[in-house]
Write a protein that holds these residues in place. Structure first.
Motif, PDB file in Angstrom:
ATOM      1  N   ARG A 114      -0.959  -8.160   9.552  1.00  0.00           N
ATOM      2  CA  ARG A 114       0.334  -7.908  10.189  1.00  0.00           C
ATOM      3  C   ARG A 114       1.285  -7.208   9.214  1.00  0.00           C
ATOM      4  NH1 ARG A 114       0.134 -13.203  12.575  1.00  0.00           N
ATOM      5  NH2 ARG A 114       2.095 -13.844  11.687  1.00  0.00           N
ATOM      6  N   PRO A 115       0.928  -6.001   8.778  1.00  0.00           N
ATOM      7  CA  PRO A 115       1.803  -5.293   7.844  1.00  0.00           C
ATOM      8  C   PRO A 115       3.080  -4.832   8.540  1.00  0.00           C
ATOM      9  CG  PRO A 115      -0.008  -3.878   8.488  1.00  0.00           C
ATOM     10  CD  PRO A 115      -0.270  -5.213   9.116  1.00  0.00           C
ATOM     11  N   TYR A 116       4.089  -4.520   7.752  1.00  0.00           N
ATOM     12  CA  TYR A 116       5.404  -4.151   8.281  1.00  0.00           C
ATOM     13  C   TYR A 116       6.080  -3.199   7.299  1.00  0.00           C
ATOM     14  CZ  TYR A 116       6.822  -7.772   4.976  1.00  0.00           C
ATOM     15  OH  TYR A 116       6.996  -8.510   3.837  1.00  0.00           O
ATOM     16  N   ARG A 117       7.291  -2.773   7.639  1.00  0.00           N
ATOM     17  CA  ARG A 117       8.121  -1.844   6.843  1.00  0.00           C
ATOM     18  C   ARG A 117       7.397  -0.531   6.563  1.00  0.00           C
ATOM     19  NH1 ARG A 117      11.096  -2.726   1.695  1.00  0.00           N
ATOM     20  NH2 ARG A 117      12.201  -0.913   2.461  1.00  0.00           N
ATOM     21  N   GLN A 118       6.834   0.072   7.614  1.00  0.00           N
ATOM     22  CA  GLN A 118       6.225   1.398   7.448  1.00  0.00           C
ATOM     23  C   GLN A 118       7.323   2.410   7.125  1.00  0.00           C
ATOM     24  OE1 GLN A 118       5.527  -0.578  10.134  1.00  0.00           O
ATOM     25  NE2 GLN A 118       3.401  -1.064   9.715  1.00  0.00           N
ATOM     26  N   ARG A 119       7.102   3.213   6.089  1.00  0.00           N
ATOM     27  CA  ARG A 119       8.091   4.210   5.683  1.00  0.00           C
ATOM     28  C   ARG A 119       7.386   5.360   4.968  1.00  0.00           C
ATOM     29  NH1 ARG A 119       7.700  -0.419   3.142  1.00  0.00           N
ATOM     30  NH2 ARG A 119       7.831  -0.614   0.880  1.00  0.00           N
TER      31      ARG A 119
ATOM     32  N   ALA B 240       4.107   4.257   2.916  1.00  0.00           N
ATOM     33  CA  ALA B 240       4.123   2.901   2.362  1.00  0.00           C
ATOM     34  C   ALA B 240       4.213   1.870   3.476  1.00  0.00           C
ATOM     35  CB  ALA B 240       5.305   2.734   1.410  1.00  0.00           C
ATOM     36  N   GLU B 241       3.509   0.762   3.285  1.00  0.00           N
ATOM     37  CA  GLU B 241       3.725  -0.431   4.105  1.00  0.00           C
ATOM     38  C   GLU B 241       3.308  -1.644   3.283  1.00  0.00           C
ATOM     39  OE1 GLU B 241       1.581  -0.680   7.834  1.00  0.00           O
ATOM     40  OE2 GLU B 241      -0.364  -0.559   6.865  1.00  0.00           O
ATOM     41  N   GLN B 242       3.733  -2.803   3.724  1.00  0.00           N
ATOM     42  CA  GLN B 242       3.443  -4.018   2.971  1.00  0.00           C
ATOM     43  C   GLN B 242       3.092  -5.144   3.924  1.00  0.00           C
ATOM     44  OE1 GLN B 242       7.414  -3.576   1.503  1.00  0.00           O
ATOM     45  NE2 GLN B 242       7.934  -5.692   2.031  1.00  0.00           N
ATOM     46  N   ALA B 243       2.527  -6.223   3.370  1.00  0.00           N
ATOM     47  CA  ALA B 243       2.166  -7.384   4.185  1.00  0.00           C
ATOM     48  C   ALA B 243       2.223  -8.629   3.317  1.00  0.00           C
ATOM     49  CB  ALA B 243       0.764  -7.224   4.770  1.00  0.00           C
ATOM     50  N   ASN B 244       2.578  -9.737   3.953  1.00  0.00           N
ATOM     51  CA  ASN B 244       2.456 -11.035   3.302  1.00  0.00           C
ATOM     52  C   ASN B 244       0.966 -11.296   3.086  1.00  0.00           C
ATOM     53  OD1 ASN B 244       2.198 -13.944   2.966  1.00  0.00           O
ATOM     54  ND2 ASN B 244       4.331 -14.070   3.635  1.00  0.00           N
TER      55      ASN B 244
ATOM     56  N   TRP C 181       0.851  -1.195   0.000  1.00  0.00           N
ATOM     57  CA  TRP C 181       0.000   0.000   0.000  1.00  0.00           C
ATOM     58  C   TRP C 181       0.884   1.242   0.000  1.00  0.00           C
ATOM     59  CZ3 TRP C 181      -0.685  -4.069   3.426  1.00  0.00           C
ATOM     60  CH2 TRP C 181      -1.877  -4.805   3.307  1.00  0.00           C
ATOM     61  N   GLN C 182       0.570   2.197  -0.846  1.00  0.00           N
ATOM     62  CA  GLN C 182       1.294   3.463  -0.889  1.00  0.00           C
ATOM     63  C   GLN C 182       0.258   4.581  -0.958  1.00  0.00           C
ATOM     64  OE1 GLN C 182       5.583   2.104  -2.570  1.00  0.00           O
ATOM     65  NE2 GLN C 182       4.239   2.900  -4.151  1.00  0.00           N
ATOM     66  N   ARG C 183       0.102   5.282   0.175  1.00  0.00           N
ATOM     67  CA  ARG C 183      -0.948   6.290   0.297  1.00  0.00           C
ATOM     68  C   ARG C 183      -0.379   7.695   0.363  1.00  0.00           C
ATOM     69  NH1 ARG C 183      -6.101   5.099   1.161  1.00  0.00           N
ATOM     70  NH2 ARG C 183      -6.626   2.953   1.691  1.00  0.00           N
ATOM     71  N   PRO C 184      -0.957   8.633  -0.408  1.00  0.00           N
ATOM     72  CA  PRO C 184      -0.557  10.035  -0.268  1.00  0.00           C
ATOM     73  C   PRO C 184      -0.895  10.542   1.133  1.00  0.00           C
ATOM     74  CG  PRO C 184      -1.909   9.691  -2.236  1.00  0.00           C
ATOM     75  CD  PRO C 184      -1.985   8.439  -1.423  1.00  0.00           C
ATOM     76  N   VAL C 185      -0.002  11.338   1.698  1.00  0.00           N
ATOM     77  CA  VAL C 185      -0.264  11.982   2.996  1.00  0.00           C
ATOM     78  C   VAL C 185       0.034  13.477   2.870  1.00  0.00           C
ATOM     79  CG1 VAL C 185      -0.004  10.062   4.611  1.00  0.00           C
ATOM     80  CG2 VAL C 185       2.025  11.193   3.774  1.00  0.00           C
ATOM     81  N   PRO C 186      -0.771  14.316   3.518  1.00  0.00           N
ATOM     82  CA  PRO C 186      -0.609  15.775   3.375  1.00  0.00           C
ATOM     83  C   PRO C 186       0.491  16.334   4.266  1.00  0.00           C
ATOM     84  CG  PRO C 186      -2.531  15.298   4.722  1.00  0.00           C
ATOM     85  CD  PRO C 186      -1.968  13.965   4.297  1.00  0.00           C
ATOM     86  N   LEU C 187       1.738  15.916   4.000  1.00  0.00           N
ATOM     87  CA  LEU C 187       2.891  16.423   4.755  1.00  0.00           C
ATOM     88  C   LEU C 187       3.842  17.132   3.798  1.00  0.00           C
ATOM     89  CD1 LEU C 187       3.770  13.383   7.060  1.00  0.00           C
ATOM     90  CD2 LEU C 187       2.618  15.483   7.712  1.00  0.00           C
ATOM     91  N   PHE C 188       4.602  18.087   4.319  1.00  0.00           N
ATOM     92  CA  PHE C 188       5.652  18.793   3.559  1.00  0.00           C
ATOM     93  C   PHE C 188       5.105  19.398   2.262  1.00  0.00           C
ATOM     94  CE2 PHE C 188       7.817  15.039   5.597  1.00  0.00           C
ATOM     95  CZ  PHE C 188       8.438  15.743   6.606  1.00  0.00           C
ATOM     96  N   GLN C 189       3.864  19.870   2.328  1.00  0.00           N
ATOM     97  CA  GLN C 189       3.214  20.329   1.095  1.00  0.00           C
ATOM     98  C   GLN C 189       3.798  21.626   0.549  1.00  0.00           C
ATOM     99  OE1 GLN C 189      -0.756  19.941   2.959  1.00  0.00           O
ATOM    100  NE2 GLN C 189      -1.340  18.842   1.114  1.00  0.00           N
ATOM    101  N   GLU C 190       4.638  22.284   1.362  1.00  0.00           N
ATOM    102  CA  GLU C 190       5.217  23.544   0.880  1.00  0.00           C
ATOM    103  C   GLU C 190       6.141  23.322  -0.313  1.00  0.00           C
ATOM    104  OE1 GLU C 190       7.930  21.793   3.941  1.00  0.00           O
ATOM    105  OE2 GLU C 190       5.762  22.116   3.798  1.00  0.00           O
TER     106      GLU C 190
END
Length: 199
Positions: A64-69, A54-58, A38-47
Motif C-alpha cells: 500500500r505505497p503512497y505519496r507518489q510524486r 518517488a513513492e514510499q510505504a510503511n 523507492w526513487q526510480r529514474p523515468v525518461p521524461l523531460f529529457q531535453e
C-alpha cells in the motif's frame, strides 16, 4: 542532446534507488515509522533535465505505497544554487501505485499525466567532498509555500532533503495551512534513509 553537468548527474544517481530507515526506526520507534522509499529514474523531460519518480510505504504495508510524486532535476544559470528540483503530481496517482517496486508501470508515463506544482520547488546547493563525491542539500526558496489541491482539500507541505552517495535525509512535512504547524513527517528531524539498492 543536452550535456548535463557532473553535479546534476551525481544528484540523479544519488537519488535513484531503494532506501529504508531501519536503523532510525529501531532506535526511535516512538517518533519514526519504518518506511521503504523507492526513487526510480523515468525518461521524461529529457531535453533539459533528469526525472525521478518517488513513492514510499510503511514496512508493514509494502503493498500500500503512497505519496507518489515526480522530481524533475534541472540545471540553472544561478551560481548560488545551480541545480533545482521541480515537483509534479500524477493526475491519476492510483495508476502508479506500486511503480516504485515495479518500474514497468512507469513506461507509459507522459508529461500530460502530470500536474506541475509551481510553488513546489527546491534550490540545491552542493558540497564537494572528493573527486566525483558530493553532498547535496535541497531547500525551498525563501517565502514560498508548496500547496496543491487533492479533491476539495488544499494540501500544504514543507519539502527538503539532503543526499549523498549512500544516505538520503528527508525533511518533508505536512503543514496545517491554518496554524502553520507540522502535522506529519519529519517533525522532530529528518527521516534518515540508507540506500539498499541502486537503480
Amino acid at each position: 542532446m543536452t550535456t548535463f553537468s557532473p553535479q546534476l548527474l551525481a544528484l540523479a544517481h544519488y537519488l535513484a534507488g531503494e532506501f529504508d530507515n531501519r536503523e532510525q526506526a529501531l532506535a526511535e520507534s516512538a517518533w519514526y515509522v519504518h518506511l521503504r522509499l523507492w526513487q526510480r529514474p523515468v525518461p521524461l523531460f529529457q531535453e533539459d533535465s533528469l526525472t525521478i519518480f518517488a513513492e514510499q510505504a510503511n514496512i508493514v504495508n509494502l503493498d500500500r505505497p503512497y505519496r507518489q510524486r515526480i522530481m524533475r532535476l534541472l540545471q540553472e544559470s544561478n551560481a548560488d544554487a545551480p541545480l533545482k528540483v521541480q515537483y509534479y503530481m500524477p493526475k491519476n496517482p492510483s495508476t502508479l501505485i506500486g511503480a516504485g517496486r515495479n518500474g514497468a508501470l512507469l513506461n507509459t508515463l507522459t508529461p500530460d499525466d502530470l500536474e506541475l506544482l509551481p510553488s513546489c520547488v527546491l534550490n540545491v546547493t552542493q558540497k564537494f567532498l572528493a573527486p566525483n563525491r558530493y553532498n547535496f542539500a535541497a531547500t525551498p526558496p525563501p517565502d514560498t509555500r508548496c500547496c496543491f489541491s487533492v479533491g476539495d482539500n488544499i494540501i500544504q507541505v514543507s519539502l527538503g532533503f539532503e543526499v549523498s552517495h549512500d544516505k538520503f535525509l528527508s525533511y518533508d512535512k505536512g503543514i496545517d495551512p491554518t496554524t502553520g504547524k507540522a502535522t506529519w513527517g519529519a517533525i522532530l528531524g529528518p527521516y534518515c534513509y540508507t540506500k539498499r539498492e541502486q537503480y
